[in-house]
Design a protein around this motif. Structure first.
Motif, PDB file in Angstrom:
ATOM      1  N   VAL A 193       0.834  -1.208   0.000  1.00 37.09           N
ATOM      2  CA  VAL A 193       0.000   0.000   0.000  1.00 37.09           C
ATOM      3  C   VAL A 193       0.869   1.259   0.000  1.00 37.09           C
ATOM      4  O   VAL A 193       0.576   2.232  -0.709  1.00 37.09           O
ATOM      5  N   GLU A 194       1.950   1.245   0.762  1.00 33.17           N
ATOM      6  CA  GLU A 194       2.847   2.404   0.787  1.00 33.17           C
ATOM      7  C   GLU A 194       3.516   2.621  -0.568  1.00 33.17           C
ATOM      8  O   GLU A 194       3.672   3.762  -1.025  1.00 33.17           O
ATOM      9  N   ALA A 195       3.916   1.534  -1.224  1.00 29.99           N
ATOM     10  CA  ALA A 195       4.535   1.659  -2.546  1.00 29.99           C
ATOM     11  C   ALA A 195       3.525   2.158  -3.577  1.00 29.99           C
ATOM     12  O   ALA A 195       3.848   2.998  -4.427  1.00 29.99           O
ATOM     13  N   VAL A 196       2.303   1.660  -3.508  1.00 35.43           N
ATOM     14  CA  VAL A 196       1.263   2.103  -4.437  1.00 35.43           C
ATOM     15  C   VAL A 196       0.931   3.574  -4.199  1.00 35.43           C
ATOM     16  O   VAL A 196       0.648   4.317  -5.151  1.00 35.43           O
ATOM     17  N   GLU A 197       0.970   3.997  -2.952  1.00 34.26           N
ATOM     18  CA  GLU A 197       0.702   5.406  -2.643  1.00 34.26           C
ATOM     19  C   GLU A 197       1.714   6.324  -3.340  1.00 34.26           C
ATOM     20  O   GLU A 197       1.358   7.400  -3.831  1.00 34.26           O
ATOM     21  N   ASP A 198       2.971   5.896  -3.392  1.00 29.04           N
ATOM     22  CA  ASP A 198       3.992   6.679  -4.112  1.00 29.04           C
ATOM     23  C   ASP A 198       3.647   6.767  -5.599  1.00 29.04           C
ATOM     24  O   ASP A 198       3.822   7.815  -6.224  1.00 29.04           O
ATOM     25  N   ASP A 199       3.163   5.655  -6.177  1.00 28.97           N
ATOM     26  CA  ASP A 199       2.765   5.668  -7.584  1.00 28.97           C
ATOM     27  C   ASP A 199       1.607   6.636  -7.820  1.00 28.97           C
ATOM     28  O   ASP A 199       1.563   7.347  -8.830  1.00 28.97           O
ATOM     29  N   ILE A 200       0.661   6.649  -6.889  1.00 28.55           N
ATOM     30  CA  ILE A 200      -0.484   7.559  -7.034  1.00 28.55           C
ATOM     31  C   ILE A 200      -0.027   9.008  -6.954  1.00 28.55           C
ATOM     32  O   ILE A 200      -0.502   9.872  -7.708  1.00 28.55           O
ATOM     33  N   ASP A 201       0.907   9.295  -6.049  1.00 24.16           N
ATOM     34  CA  ASP A 201       1.439  10.664  -5.941  1.00 24.16           C
ATOM     35  C   ASP A 201       2.117  11.092  -7.247  1.00 24.16           C
ATOM     36  O   ASP A 201       1.929  12.226  -7.717  1.00 24.16           O
ATOM     37  N   GLU A 202       2.919  10.185  -7.830  1.00 20.77           N
ATOM     38  CA  GLU A 202       3.569  10.507  -9.104  1.00 20.77           C
ATOM     39  C   GLU A 202       2.542  10.720 -10.210  1.00 20.77           C
ATOM     40  O   GLU A 202       2.679  11.629 -11.037  1.00 20.77           O
ATOM     41  N   MET A 203       1.494   9.883 -10.212  1.00 16.05           N
ATOM     42  CA  MET A 203       0.455  10.032 -11.221  1.00 16.05           C
ATOM     43  C   MET A 203      -0.284  11.348 -11.047  1.00 16.05           C
ATOM     44  O   MET A 203      -0.605  12.038 -12.030  1.00 16.05           O
TER      45      MET A 203
END
Length: 359
Positions: A193-203
């Motif tokens: 979830v923490e790694a996916v959150e970084d992806d969402i921030d970049e998106m």
């Protein structure tokens, strides 16, 4: 308990030395990742196959057996079902895999299905898969625990090693192993979830950064992966709630309190996954609006330049008509004046359109 003659004996891969009996196991030995009997919190080293391990535990009248399998086939699970008395419906689920997270109680055993997830490293904008999933199925009995893993990730070697370094937890029984596995998987949820959150921030940054191309396909991919996370987490919530509230003797009271702690962590993951889904829905809408806005801006620029190009086209078209008597046609400075009028009108129109934000 003797090994059933109609089925091959499962053996730990390290025990296959090229002898006739070991080689006879063939591919069936590949499914067995590890097998051990634990008595008094300590591993009994000479119990490396299920039949010997369960015989030793039941002869001692204490301890339990932990059998770890990776993608077993029907014959291997049928062997363990006869050896340990596993329920046939749970055995069928363990072979077929792709089950929803659930908890099922049988006569004197529990069957727990957990979805595992792993984050797939990728470069921004070039992802094909972000979250990889798998399954771990747990058979819990009074003197045994069988873990069946499907998928290449979420190995349980670290969990087994940590438990073997803590004999006080192993003394509690197989329920302590079930809790440790559930806790390990939920911790993996948190890291993913923490790694996916970084992806969402970049998106999110790419969507709202001016002059940055918007890749809506990547947003939809991320939303699909979040949906996969939700399928892993949401059905597990009632299962863990039932596990913490059960009154069966298979789950000591001390372990139930630990399971409630895992349930709390799982609820945190579920809330974050729900938030991510809502954020991505909003992000998709914002991205579509951004694309529409950029398309409108492009159309305004195209229309503005078309309007500027219309001025020389119109004047040239008028003077291109074949009439003998036309204003300034025979004047020496008629041609330079026409060019000057065209240039003046184009410059004026450009300045007006630029002031209004069309260019």
């Amino acid at each position: 308990m003797p090994v059933l003659p109609s089925l091959p004996s499962l053996r730990h891969p390290r025990q296959r030395s090229g002898s006739g009996s070991a080689a006879a196991g063939g591919d069936h030995a590949e499914a067995l990742v590890d097998c051990a009997a634990y008595i008094g919190g300590e591993r009994v080293r000479e119990c490396g196959d299920p039949a010997t391990a369960i015989d030793r535990v039941r002869a001692e009248g204490r301890g339990f057996v932990w059998i770890g399998l990776h993608e077993p086939d029907e014959r291997e699970m049928a062997f363990l079902a006869k050896l340990l008395g596993l329920h046939e419906l749970a055995v069928e689920d363990a072979v077929q895999a792709y089950q929803r997270p659930k908890l099922e109680a049988y006569d004197n055993s529990l069957f727990l299905v957990l979805k595992t997830v792993a984050y797939v490293e990728h470069t921004a904008g070039n992802a094909v898969q972000i979250v990889q999933d798998g399954e771990i199925m747990i058979f819990l009995g009074p003197d045994y625990i069988v873990t069946v893993r499907h998928g290449a990730h979420s190995q349980l070697r670290t969990v087994r090693a940590a438990l073997e370094d803590d004999p006080d937890r192993l003394i509690i029984g197989p329920a302590a192993v079930m809790h440790a596995i559930a806790d390990h998987i939920v911790d993996e949820y948190l890291s993913v979830v923490e790694a996916v959150e970084d992806d969402i921030d970049e998106m999110e940054n790419s969507v709202f950064t001016p002059n940055q191309p918007v890749d809506i396909e990547q947003i939809y991919l991320l939303k699909r992966e979040i949906l996969g996370l939700r399928r892993a987490v949401s059905p597990l919530m009632p299962a863990m709630r039932s596990l913490s509230g059960t009154s069966t003797d298979l789950l000591p009271k001390k372990i139930r309190s630990y399971v409630r702690d895992v349930e709390d962590h799982l609820s945190v993951v579920a809330d974050r996954v729900t938030t991510f889904d809502e954020m991505l829905t909003t992000l998709v809408s914002a991205a579509l609006a951004e694309v529409t806005t950029r398309q409108n801006e492009d159309m305004r620029k195209i229309s503005a330049w078309a309007a500027i190009a219309l001025v020389p086209t119109a004047i040239a078209g008028i003077y291109g008509m074949n009439f003998a008597n036309m204003p300034e046609l025979n004047w020496t400075f008629g041609y330079p004046m026409a060019l000057a009028v065209i240039a003046g009108l184009c410059v004026t129109l450009y300045l007006v359109l630029r002031r209004r934000g069309w260019l």
